[in-house]
Design an enzyme around this catalytic site. Structure first.
Site, PDB file in Angstrom:
ATOM      1  N   LYS A  23       2.162 -11.828 -16.102  1.00  0.00           N
ATOM      2  CA  LYS A  23       3.117 -11.598 -15.009  1.00  0.00           C
ATOM      3  C   LYS A  23       2.396 -11.084 -13.768  1.00  0.00           C
ATOM      4  O   LYS A  23       2.569 -11.611 -12.670  1.00  0.00           O
ATOM      5  CB  LYS A  23       4.169 -10.569 -15.446  1.00  0.00           C
ATOM      6  CG  LYS A  23       4.973  -9.974 -14.281  1.00  0.00           C
ATOM      7  CD  LYS A  23       6.028  -8.996 -14.738  1.00  0.00           C
ATOM      8  CE  LYS A  23       5.567  -7.574 -14.933  1.00  0.00           C
ATOM      9  NZ  LYS A  23       5.424  -6.771 -13.688  1.00  0.00           N
ATOM     10  N   ASN A  24       1.576 -10.043 -13.953  1.00  0.00           N
ATOM     11  CA  ASN A  24       0.987  -9.393 -12.783  1.00  0.00           C
ATOM     12  C   ASN A  24      -0.154 -10.190 -12.163  1.00  0.00           C
ATOM     13  O   ASN A  24      -0.630  -9.847 -11.080  1.00  0.00           O
ATOM     14  CB  ASN A  24       0.537  -7.973 -13.140  1.00  0.00           C
ATOM     15  CG  ASN A  24       1.739  -7.057 -13.346  1.00  0.00           C
ATOM     16  OD1 ASN A  24       2.860  -7.406 -12.971  1.00  0.00           O
ATOM     17  ND2 ASN A  24       1.513  -5.897 -13.947  1.00  0.00           N
ATOM     18  N   ARG A  93       8.781  -4.537  -6.246  1.00  0.00           N
ATOM     19  CA  ARG A  93       7.768  -4.094  -5.298  1.00  0.00           C
ATOM     20  C   ARG A  93       6.701  -5.140  -5.043  1.00  0.00           C
ATOM     21  O   ARG A  93       6.117  -5.183  -3.956  1.00  0.00           O
ATOM     22  CB  ARG A  93       7.072  -2.835  -5.818  1.00  0.00           C
ATOM     23  CG  ARG A  93       7.978  -1.688  -6.103  1.00  0.00           C
ATOM     24  CD  ARG A  93       7.160  -0.588  -6.715  1.00  0.00           C
ATOM     25  NE  ARG A  93       5.999  -0.337  -5.884  1.00  0.00           N
ATOM     26  CZ  ARG A  93       5.979   0.483  -4.859  1.00  0.00           C
ATOM     27  NH1 ARG A  93       7.047   1.157  -4.540  1.00  0.00           N
ATOM     28  NH2 ARG A  93       4.877   0.647  -4.161  1.00  0.00           N
ATOM     29  N   CYS A 117      11.120   4.163  -6.921  1.00  0.00           N
ATOM     30  CA  CYS A 117      10.835   3.370  -8.100  1.00  0.00           C
ATOM     31  C   CYS A 117      10.917   4.273  -9.322  1.00  0.00           C
ATOM     32  O   CYS A 117      10.658   5.469  -9.229  1.00  0.00           O
ATOM     33  CB  CYS A 117       9.443   2.784  -7.939  1.00  0.00           C
ATOM     34  SG  CYS A 117       8.630   2.321  -9.440  1.00  0.00           S
ATOM     35  N   ARG A 122       5.523   5.469  -5.272  1.00  0.00           N
ATOM     36  CA  ARG A 122       4.510   4.410  -5.242  1.00  0.00           C
ATOM     37  C   ARG A 122       4.344   3.953  -3.793  1.00  0.00           C
ATOM     38  O   ARG A 122       4.907   2.958  -3.376  1.00  0.00           O
ATOM     39  CB  ARG A 122       4.927   3.231  -6.127  1.00  0.00           C
ATOM     40  CG  ARG A 122       4.882   3.558  -7.604  1.00  0.00           C
ATOM     41  CD  ARG A 122       5.431   2.441  -8.446  1.00  0.00           C
ATOM     42  NE  ARG A 122       4.523   1.307  -8.553  1.00  0.00           N
ATOM     43  CZ  ARG A 122       4.849   0.155  -9.132  1.00  0.00           C
ATOM     44  NH1 ARG A 122       6.056  -0.020  -9.614  1.00  0.00           N
ATOM     45  NH2 ARG A 122       3.969  -0.822  -9.210  1.00  0.00           N
ATOM     46  N   ASP A 305       0.280   0.725 -18.106  1.00  0.00           N
ATOM     47  CA  ASP A 305       1.385  -0.117 -18.578  1.00  0.00           C
ATOM     48  C   ASP A 305       1.497  -0.140 -20.101  1.00  0.00           C
ATOM     49  O   ASP A 305       2.465  -0.668 -20.639  1.00  0.00           O
ATOM     50  CB  ASP A 305       1.249  -1.544 -18.032  1.00  0.00           C
ATOM     51  CG  ASP A 305       1.546  -1.607 -16.542  1.00  0.00           C
ATOM     52  OD1 ASP A 305       2.148  -0.661 -16.012  1.00  0.00           O
ATOM     53  OD2 ASP A 305       1.168  -2.608 -15.898  1.00  0.00           O
ATOM     54  N   ILE A 327      -2.307   7.679 -13.589  1.00  0.00           N
ATOM     55  CA  ILE A 327      -1.966   6.711 -12.531  1.00  0.00           C
ATOM     56  C   ILE A 327      -0.597   7.036 -11.935  1.00  0.00           C
ATOM     57  O   ILE A 327      -0.446   7.116 -10.720  1.00  0.00           O
ATOM     58  CB  ILE A 327      -1.988   5.260 -13.070  1.00  0.00           C
ATOM     59  CG1 ILE A 327      -3.308   4.968 -13.793  1.00  0.00           C
ATOM     60  CG2 ILE A 327      -1.733   4.258 -11.938  1.00  0.00           C
ATOM     61  CD1 ILE A 327      -4.544   4.944 -12.936  1.00  0.00           C
ATOM     62  N   ARG A 397      12.525  -8.510 -17.164  1.00  0.00           N
ATOM     63  CA  ARG A 397      11.677  -8.632 -15.975  1.00  0.00           C
ATOM     64  C   ARG A 397      10.237  -8.965 -16.360  1.00  0.00           C
ATOM     65  O   ARG A 397       9.531  -9.607 -15.594  1.00  0.00           O
ATOM     66  CB  ARG A 397      11.665  -7.311 -15.179  1.00  0.00           C
ATOM     67  CG  ARG A 397      12.980  -6.994 -14.524  1.00  0.00           C
ATOM     68  CD  ARG A 397      12.835  -5.760 -13.658  1.00  0.00           C
ATOM     69  NE  ARG A 397      11.744  -5.934 -12.695  1.00  0.00           N
ATOM     70  CZ  ARG A 397      11.377  -5.004 -11.821  1.00  0.00           C
ATOM     71  NH1 ARG A 397      11.997  -3.850 -11.782  1.00  0.00           N
ATOM     72  NH2 ARG A 397      10.386  -5.236 -10.990  1.00  0.00           N
TER      73      ARG A 397
HETATM   74  N1  EPU Z   1      -1.261   3.970  -4.462  1.00  0.00           N
HETATM   75  C1  EPU Z   1      -1.208   4.702  -3.306  1.00  0.00           C
HETATM   76  N2  EPU Z   1      -1.064   4.047  -2.114  1.00  0.00           N
HETATM   77  C2  EPU Z   1      -0.976   2.692  -2.046  1.00  0.00           C
HETATM   78  C3  EPU Z   1      -1.029   1.930  -3.236  1.00  0.00           C
HETATM   79  C4  EPU Z   1      -1.175   2.607  -4.445  1.00  0.00           C
HETATM   80  O1  EPU Z   1      -1.276   5.918  -3.330  1.00  0.00           O
HETATM   81  O2  EPU Z   1      -0.840   2.149  -0.940  1.00  0.00           O
HETATM   82  C5  EPU Z   1      -1.417   4.671  -5.761  1.00  0.00           C
HETATM   83  C6  EPU Z   1      -0.216   4.484  -6.660  1.00  0.00           C
HETATM   84  O3  EPU Z   1       0.800   5.409  -6.391  1.00  0.00           O
HETATM   85  C7  EPU Z   1      -0.826   4.664  -8.039  1.00  0.00           C
HETATM   86  C8  EPU Z   1      -2.220   4.079  -7.873  1.00  0.00           C
HETATM   87  O4  EPU Z   1      -2.468   4.062  -6.460  1.00  0.00           O
HETATM   88  O5  EPU Z   1      -0.942   6.012  -8.347  1.00  0.00           O
HETATM   89  C9  EPU Z   1      -2.400   2.687  -8.409  1.00  0.00           C
HETATM   90  O6  EPU Z   1      -1.380   1.816  -7.953  1.00  0.00           O
HETATM   91  P1  EPU Z   1      -1.645   0.267  -7.730  1.00  0.00           P
HETATM   92  O7  EPU Z   1      -1.528  -0.028  -6.282  1.00  0.00           O
HETATM   93  O8  EPU Z   1      -2.899  -0.116  -8.422  1.00  0.00           O
HETATM   94  O9  EPU Z   1      -0.398  -0.369  -8.487  1.00  0.00           O
HETATM   95  P2  EPU Z   1       0.447  -1.631  -8.060  1.00  0.00           P
HETATM   96  O10 EPU Z   1      -0.414  -2.691  -7.519  1.00  0.00           O
HETATM   97  O11 EPU Z   1       1.626  -1.191  -7.272  1.00  0.00           O
HETATM   98  C10 EPU Z   1       0.180  -2.801 -10.384  1.00  0.00           C
HETATM   99  C11 EPU Z   1       1.097  -3.385 -11.420  1.00  0.00           C
HETATM  100  C12 EPU Z   1       1.804  -2.270 -12.173  1.00  0.00           C
HETATM  101  C13 EPU Z   1       0.766  -1.361 -12.799  1.00  0.00           C
HETATM  102  C14 EPU Z   1      -0.199  -0.839 -11.736  1.00  0.00           C
HETATM  103  C15 EPU Z   1      -1.328   0.005 -12.285  1.00  0.00           C
HETATM  104  C16 EPU Z   1       1.730  -5.478 -10.416  1.00  0.00           C
HETATM  105  C17 EPU Z   1       2.782  -6.326  -9.820  1.00  0.00           C
HETATM  106  N3  EPU Z   1       2.063  -4.245 -10.775  1.00  0.00           N
HETATM  107  O12 EPU Z   1       1.000  -2.076  -9.482  1.00  0.00           O
HETATM  108  O13 EPU Z   1       2.558  -2.900 -13.184  1.00  0.00           O
HETATM  109  O14 EPU Z   1       1.390  -0.284 -13.450  1.00  0.00           O
HETATM  110  O15 EPU Z   1      -0.779  -1.958 -11.016  1.00  0.00           O
HETATM  111  O16 EPU Z   1      -2.086  -0.752 -13.167  1.00  0.00           O
HETATM  112  O17 EPU Z   1       0.609  -5.930 -10.608  1.00  0.00           O
HETATM  113  C18 EPU Z   1       4.452  -3.314 -14.563  1.00  0.00           C
HETATM  114  O18 EPU Z   1       4.009  -4.469 -14.751  1.00  0.00           O
HETATM  115  O19 EPU Z   1       5.397  -2.849 -15.254  1.00  0.00           O
HETATM  116  C19 EPU Z   1       3.833  -2.474 -13.539  1.00  0.00           C
HETATM  117  C20 EPU Z   1       4.425  -1.405 -13.053  1.00  0.00           C
END
Ligand code: EPU
Length: 418
Positions: A23-24, A93, A117, A122, A305, A327, A397
């Site tokens: 998915k991701n 998101r 969220c 996030r 996850d 995280i 989802r």
């Molecule tokens: N963060 C910030 N600022 C930003 C972006 C991220 O502070 O601008 C922080 C976040 O709050 C978090 C950390 O950085 O503490 C990592 O977040 P990241 O940006 O890596 O997460 P994401 O890209 O929003 C993806 C997955 C999530 C998964 C996380 C961590 C997708 C669509 N989502 O989210 O998946 O938990 O990486 O591995 O790829 C899920 O599939 O259920 C899911 C939540």
């Protein structure tokens, strides 16, 4: 209408199950189609509500989406829009992934800020700061990020936190930037490698993916390609942890054991027997799990996850363990639900202390997000007796027909439409 699962737990799992495409990984691959006029074909895409949602975002930008089994075609020939509305971004998101490609393609994008969220805060500050460094002007207007750039210029971006989404967004914007963009402390997750690899097939010049420094040389004109998405490591991990909790003997096909090294090590520590091949994992478990503590971390650390699924497993361990969430420090909505099943857990800041019990007992419980829901499926399928699992729309989802696939392994689990 809200579906629920009715589960009669306590049976071991036997058989073979095929992991879906990731998915991701699929979500940013769909957004990347914006960069290339024509038809991008993504093979092996999972059939999920979140993938449909990304399809709707693309349609509202003027793309056409076709689905044929597990192949998704994104036709961007008539792409015209550059706005992703609140209604779509608030539901998922990952819609925010269109911002980088829109900037590359049109020099502008208007994308709603995601907002709150279930996992806690996030933010998207890292995405925005990095895009500004590439030469974008960013304003906030009525809850929307309005970004524009006359010209994107390659630059050095150093993330203070490694972010999957920000790394993906910047890579997709940087293919249109003049010169070399260097991303330091880049996300090393397999989904980011898959995105970089597809962008390279499209004609981008990207090196270093999978490591902490990614370099993108631009600008490049990209062409639409066919791409087979990687298997879903989180779904694979969910099945593996379920077998560790319920006992049994299961082979997972279409799997990438090399994306799950730490999870497999932890499963072995629990007492499971694991035989990986290049594209499958065989797991056997015939006893009560031993305790194994985890700390979630960015890849290749233990994935956040899989934190909720692991917590369910540790509720049944023969001893005490701890879970530290680094995280998303507030990602613990599954804890009170596990307590309803008889789990003995104590939360302290961002960690859990878990005292394993010999048995969980079925109860009414609910899903609060995709992965907390997966944890509840594992706990209820392992628990003795009947459970009702509510709000399974969260599971839909991120997991394709989870009830059917657990049933095929011998679990008693059925979907009820109320
Ligand atoms: N963060 C910030 N600022 C930003 C972006 C991220 O502070 O601008 C922080 C976040 O709050 C978090 C950390 O950085 O503490 C990592 O977040 P990241 O940006 O890596 O997460 P994401 O890209 O929003 C993806 C997955 C999530 C998964 C996380 C961590 C997708 C669509 N989502 O989210 O998946 O938990 O990486 O591995 O790829 C899920 O599939 O259920 C899911 C939540």
């Amino acid at each position: 209408m809200m579906d629920r699962f009715v589960i009669d737990g306590g049976r071991p799992l036997f058989g073979t199950v095929e992991a879906s495409g990731s998915k991701n990984a699929t979500l940013p691959l769909m957004a990347a189609a914006i960069l290339a006029p024509g038809i991008t074909e993504i093979e092996g895409a999972p059939r999920l509500a979140d993938i449909d949602m990304m399809g709707q975002v693309m349609v509202s930008l003027g793309a056409e989406i076709r689905k044929d089994g597990r192949t998704i075609s994104v036709d961007t020939t008539k792409l015209g829009g550059w706005e992703a509305p609140y209604d779509q971004v608030r539901k998922m998101r990952a819609s925010f992934y269109v911002l980088g490609p829109l900037l590359a393609k049109f020099g502008r994008g208007r994308v709603s800020l995601p907002g709150g969220c279930a996992l806690g805060p996030r933010p998207v500050d890292l995405h925005l700061k990095a895009l500004e460094k590439l030469g974008c002007k960013i304003e906030l207007d009525g809850g929307y990020v309005v970004a524009s750039a006359e010209k994107l210029r390659g630059t050095r971006i150093v993330f203070d936190t490694s972010s999957v989404g920000a790394t993906g967004n910047v890579m997709m914007a940087a293919v249109a930037a003049e010169g070399i963009t260097t991303i330091e402390n880049a996300a090393r997750e397999p989904e980011i490698v898959d995105l970089a690899d597809m962008l390279c097939k499209m004609g981008a010049q990207i090196t270093g993916q999978g490591g902490a420094v990614i370099k993108i040389k631009g600008p490049t004109q990209l062409k639409a390609v066919n791409w087979k998405v990687i298997p879903d490591r989180i779904e694979t991990g969910t099945f593996l942890i379920a077998v560790a909790a319920c006992g049994g003997d299961v082979t997972i096909t279409n799997a990438r054991p090399d994306h799950l090294d730490i999870v497999i090590d932890k499963l072995i520590e629990c007492g499971t027997e694991i035989e990986p091949t290049d594209d499958s994992i065989h797991i056997r478990m015939g006893k009560r799990p031993r305790p194994a503590s985890i700390k979630t971390d960015i890849y290749p650390g233990f994935p956040t996850d899989l934190q909720a699924p692991w917590t369910s497993l540790m509720c049944l361990a023969d001893g005490d363990s701890s879970v530290i969430e680094t995280i998303y420090p507030e990602r613990f909505n599954h804890v009170p639900e596990l307590q309803r099943l008889g789990g003995s857990l104590r939360k302290e800041l961002n960690s859990l202390h878990i005292r394993g019990v010999e048995q969980l007992k079925g109860a009414h419980v609910m899903c609060s997000d995709i992965r907390a829901g997966a944890g509840m499926v594992i706990a209820t399928v392992a628990a003795k007796g009947k459970s009702d699992l509510l709000r399974v729309y969260h599971l839909d989802r991120g997991y394709e027909s989870l009830e059917a696939r657990f049933s095929s392994l011998g679990a008693k689990i059925a979907r009820v439409k109320d």
